[in-house]
Every structure is written in structure tokens, then in C-alpha cells.
Design a protein around this motif. Structure first.
Motif, PDB file in Angstrom:
ATOM      1  N   VAL A 103       0.875  -1.269   0.196  1.00  0.00           N
ATOM      2  CA  VAL A 103       0.002  -0.031   0.009  1.00  0.00           C
ATOM      3  C   VAL A 103       0.939   1.233   0.040  1.00  0.00           C
ATOM      4  CG1 VAL A 103      -1.782   1.366   1.321  1.00  0.00           C
ATOM      5  CG2 VAL A 103      -1.932  -1.250   1.294  1.00  0.00           C
ATOM      6  N   ALA A 104       1.776   1.453   0.712  1.00  0.00           N
ATOM      7  CA  ALA A 104       2.608   2.392   0.902  1.00  0.00           C
ATOM      8  C   ALA A 104       3.482   2.736  -0.361  1.00  0.00           C
ATOM      9  CB  ALA A 104       3.853   2.309   1.960  1.00  0.00           C
ATOM     10  N   GLU A 105       4.004   1.529  -1.103  1.00  0.00           N
ATOM     11  CA  GLU A 105       4.853   1.722  -2.152  1.00  0.00           C
ATOM     12  C   GLU A 105       3.841   2.196  -3.537  1.00  0.00           C
ATOM     13  OE1 GLU A 105       6.616  -2.104  -2.439  1.00  0.00           O
ATOM     14  OE2 GLU A 105       7.701  -1.860  -0.741  1.00  0.00           O
ATOM     15  N   MET A 106       2.708   1.454  -3.677  1.00  0.00           N
ATOM     16  CA  MET A 106       1.841   1.417  -4.726  1.00  0.00           C
ATOM     17  C   MET A 106       0.652   2.553  -4.689  1.00  0.00           C
ATOM     18  SD  MET A 106       1.753  -2.761  -5.387  1.00  0.00           S
ATOM     19  CE  MET A 106       1.159  -2.571  -7.094  1.00  0.00           C
ATOM     20  N   GLY A 107       0.123   3.059  -3.520  1.00  0.00           N
ATOM     21  CA  GLY A 107      -1.012   3.758  -3.303  1.00  0.00           C
ATOM     22  C   GLY A 107      -0.857   5.174  -3.969  1.00  0.00           C
ATOM     23  N   GLY A 108       0.359   5.558  -3.842  1.00  0.00           N
ATOM     24  CA  GLY A 108       0.693   6.959  -4.709  1.00  0.00           C
ATOM     25  C   GLY A 108       0.417   8.192  -3.883  1.00  0.00           C
ATOM     26  N   ALA A 109       0.326   7.912  -2.503  1.00  0.00           N
ATOM     27  CA  ALA A 109       0.198   9.005  -1.635  1.00  0.00           C
ATOM     28  C   ALA A 109       1.550   9.721  -1.469  1.00  0.00           C
ATOM     29  CB  ALA A 109      -0.469   8.804  -0.295  1.00  0.00           C
ATOM     30  N   GLU A 110       1.400  11.186  -1.181  1.00  0.00           N
ATOM     31  CA  GLU A 110       2.637  11.728  -0.967  1.00  0.00           C
ATOM     32  C   GLU A 110       3.572  11.052   0.432  1.00  0.00           C
ATOM     33  OE1 GLU A 110       2.271  16.010  -0.664  1.00  0.00           O
ATOM     34  OE2 GLU A 110       1.062  16.073  -2.672  1.00  0.00           O
ATOM     35  N   GLN A 111       2.718  10.987   1.198  1.00  0.00           N
ATOM     36  CA  GLN A 111       3.510  10.414   2.508  1.00  0.00           C
ATOM     37  C   GLN A 111       2.373   9.237   3.098  1.00  0.00           C
ATOM     38  OE1 GLN A 111       3.628  13.337   5.569  1.00  0.00           O
ATOM     39  NE2 GLN A 111       5.234  12.391   6.746  1.00  0.00           N
ATOM     40  N   ALA A 112       3.209   8.196   3.280  1.00  0.00           N
ATOM     41  CA  ALA A 112       2.707   6.851   3.952  1.00  0.00           C
ATOM     42  C   ALA A 112       3.281   7.069   5.367  1.00  0.00           C
ATOM     43  CB  ALA A 112       2.981   5.700   3.227  1.00  0.00           C
ATOM     44  N   LEU A 113       2.294   7.209   6.344  1.00  0.00           N
ATOM     45  CA  LEU A 113       2.744   7.179   7.857  1.00  0.00           C
ATOM     46  C   LEU A 113       2.655   5.720   8.412  1.00  0.00           C
ATOM     47  CD1 LEU A 113       1.407  10.496   9.051  1.00  0.00           C
ATOM     48  CD2 LEU A 113       3.668   9.918   8.390  1.00  0.00           C
ATOM     49  N   LEU A 114       3.309   5.037   9.106  1.00  0.00           N
ATOM     50  CA  LEU A 114       3.036   4.039   9.682  1.00  0.00           C
ATOM     51  C   LEU A 114       2.868   4.358  11.484  1.00  0.00           C
ATOM     52  CD1 LEU A 114       2.840   1.066   9.940  1.00  0.00           C
ATOM     53  CD2 LEU A 114       5.028   0.739   9.992  1.00  0.00           C
ATOM     54  N   LEU A 115       1.752   4.346  11.799  1.00  0.00           N
ATOM     55  CA  LEU A 115       1.467   5.047  13.141  1.00  0.00           C
ATOM     56  C   LEU A 115       1.407   3.925  14.165  1.00  0.00           C
ATOM     57  CD1 LEU A 115      -1.455   7.571  12.920  1.00  0.00           C
ATOM     58  CD2 LEU A 115       1.038   8.097  12.778  1.00  0.00           C
ATOM     59  N   GLY A 116       1.411   2.622  13.714  1.00  0.00           N
ATOM     60  CA  GLY A 116       1.544   1.550  14.710  1.00  0.00           C
ATOM     61  C   GLY A 116       0.195   1.729  15.456  1.00  0.00           C
ATOM     62  N   GLN A 117       0.059   0.587  16.424  1.00  0.00           N
ATOM     63  CA  GLN A 117      -1.283   0.411  17.324  1.00  0.00           C
ATOM     64  C   GLN A 117      -1.358   1.717  18.196  1.00  0.00           C
ATOM     65  OE1 GLN A 117      -3.578  -1.911  17.063  1.00  0.00           O
ATOM     66  NE2 GLN A 117      -2.519  -2.668  15.370  1.00  0.00           N
TER      67      GLN A 117
END
Length: 215
Positions: free
Chosen positions: A195-209
Motif C-alpha cells: 500500500v505504501a509503495e503502490m498507493g501513490g500518496a505523498e506520505q505513507a505514515l506507519l502509526l502503529g497501534q
């Protein structure tokens, strides 16, 4: 706008004086049910991983003045647990001059054709010039001009290709995962990585739980 995850689909959204909690369910961290000074509690649909009847009373007692907003079928399911207002698609609720909540969509995604579908109304939070979408359990409705997308990452109704296509359709500036308690730590990069690589968003944040982000 400050966004804090409390596990799975539960989000605390804060902007200025306003505090809104979305989808405090059975997979949510216990701290979500100890929050106070909430202006609103929003439930997108009746599945227990989005609303926990066993702990919701504690949260309601701590926030007696909070507006209680839920998808219409969920209002009936929560009868006796507070006074809930139906939140329908395209209906906007003003919490004040600086925050609004708007219903998005109608139905839960298909899990299996043999299973009756239930209602699902996501929520669009607008505050401080930022538009955040929490879609609940559906990829069906794609609002325009979304800045931040909380994307359901794993569910019995979803697959990675559909998740990527949904992120591309929404085209947010920022995307981060929710609805991910069904993914093991070992497998997480398979789901979120695509999702992070292919979604196309400027920024992919991994917030965690239990991550927090300011957007």
C-alpha cells in the motif's frame, strides 16, 4: 489536526478545543475507554471490533456531554447504552466553528454473498483546513479532496489489490493504516509495504497501534 491511534480502528482526532473518538471496539487499547473531554464519539457500524458494548458504558460515563453518533442500524443495536443519534451519508454535524463531521457511504463491504450486509457510514472530519477520512469497513465511496486517509489494511472483506486501488482513487496527501489487528507482525510488511509503495500518496505514515501524528 492531531491524530492518535488506540489500536485497530480506534482514532482520537483533536483540533483546537475539539476531541472526537472514532470506533472504540473490542480490539482497541483499554486507554481509549478512559478518554475524557470528548466532544463526540462516532461509530461507523455495529461490528464489535468497532464498538465494544462491554466497555462503552465506561467511556460514556466519563463523557456525559459528548454527542453520540452512529450508523442508523448501530443506533438500534446500542439501544440502552446511551442516547445515540443516527449519522447518515452526506449529513454534516457541526461540533463548533472549527470542526465538522460528515457521514460517508451506506453499506459494509461484502464479506461473502451468503452473509446479509449491514450498514456502514464512514466519517469525514474537517478541521483546521484538513480533511480526514475514516471509511469504516468499506472502499465503496470515494470523497473528493481528502488530505488524510485512514485506510483499513486487512479484513475478511479486503485484499491488498483492492486496498491499493482505494488509496489511488481517494488520492490523499497522507495515508496511514487502521484495521490491522488481523495482521501478524511478520506479515505486516507484505500488506503495508504494498500500500505504501503502490498507493501513490505523498506520505505513507506507519502509526502503529498507538502512534500519534500531527497533520
Amino acid at each position: 489536526m492531531d491524530i492518535t491511534r488506540f489500536g485497530h480502528a480506534a482514532l482520537l482526532v483533536e483540533s483546537g478545543p475539539h476531541r472526537v473518538l472514532i470506533d472504540p471496539g473490542t480490539f482497541s487499547r483499554d486507554e481509549a475507554f478512559d478518554l475524557t473531554d470528548l466532544d463526540a464519539i462516532v461509530v461507523t457500524h455495529q461490528h464489535p471490533d468497532h464498538v465494544d458494548p462491554a466497555r462503552i458504558e465506561r467511556l460514556l460515563s466519563a463523557n456525559p456531554s459528548a454527542r453520540l453518533l452512529a450508523e442508523p442500524q448501530t443506533v438500534a443495536a446500542l439501544d440502552g447504552l446511551g442516547v445515540w443519534q443516527a449519522m447518515a451519508a452526506d449529513v454534516t454535524v457541526e461540533l463548533g466553528p472549527s470542526m465538522t463531521l460528515t457521514g460517508v457511504g451506506f453499506q459494509h463491504a461484502v464479506i461473502h454473498p451468503d452473509m446479509p450486509r449491514i450498514g456502514n457510514v464512514g466519517v469525514l472530519v474537517e478541521a483546521a483546513g484538513t480533511r480526514l477520512l475514516h471509511p469504516g469497513d468499506s472502499y465503496a465511496t470515494v470523497p473528493r479532496d481528502i488530505d488524510v486517509l485512514a485506510v483499513p489494511l486487512s479484513a475478511p472483506w479486503a485484499k491488498v489489490s483492492e486496498t491499493v486501488d482505494f488509496v489511488r482513487a481517494v488520492a490523499p496527501r497522507i495515508v496511514f493504516p487502521i484495521h490491522d489487528c488481523t495482521v501478524s507482525e511478520l506479515a505486516y510488511p507484505i500488506y503495508w509495504g504494498r500500500v505504501a509503495e503502490m498507493g501513490g500518496a505523498e506520505q505513507a505514515l506507519l502509526l502503529g497501534q498507538d502512534g500519534t501524528a500531527s497533520v
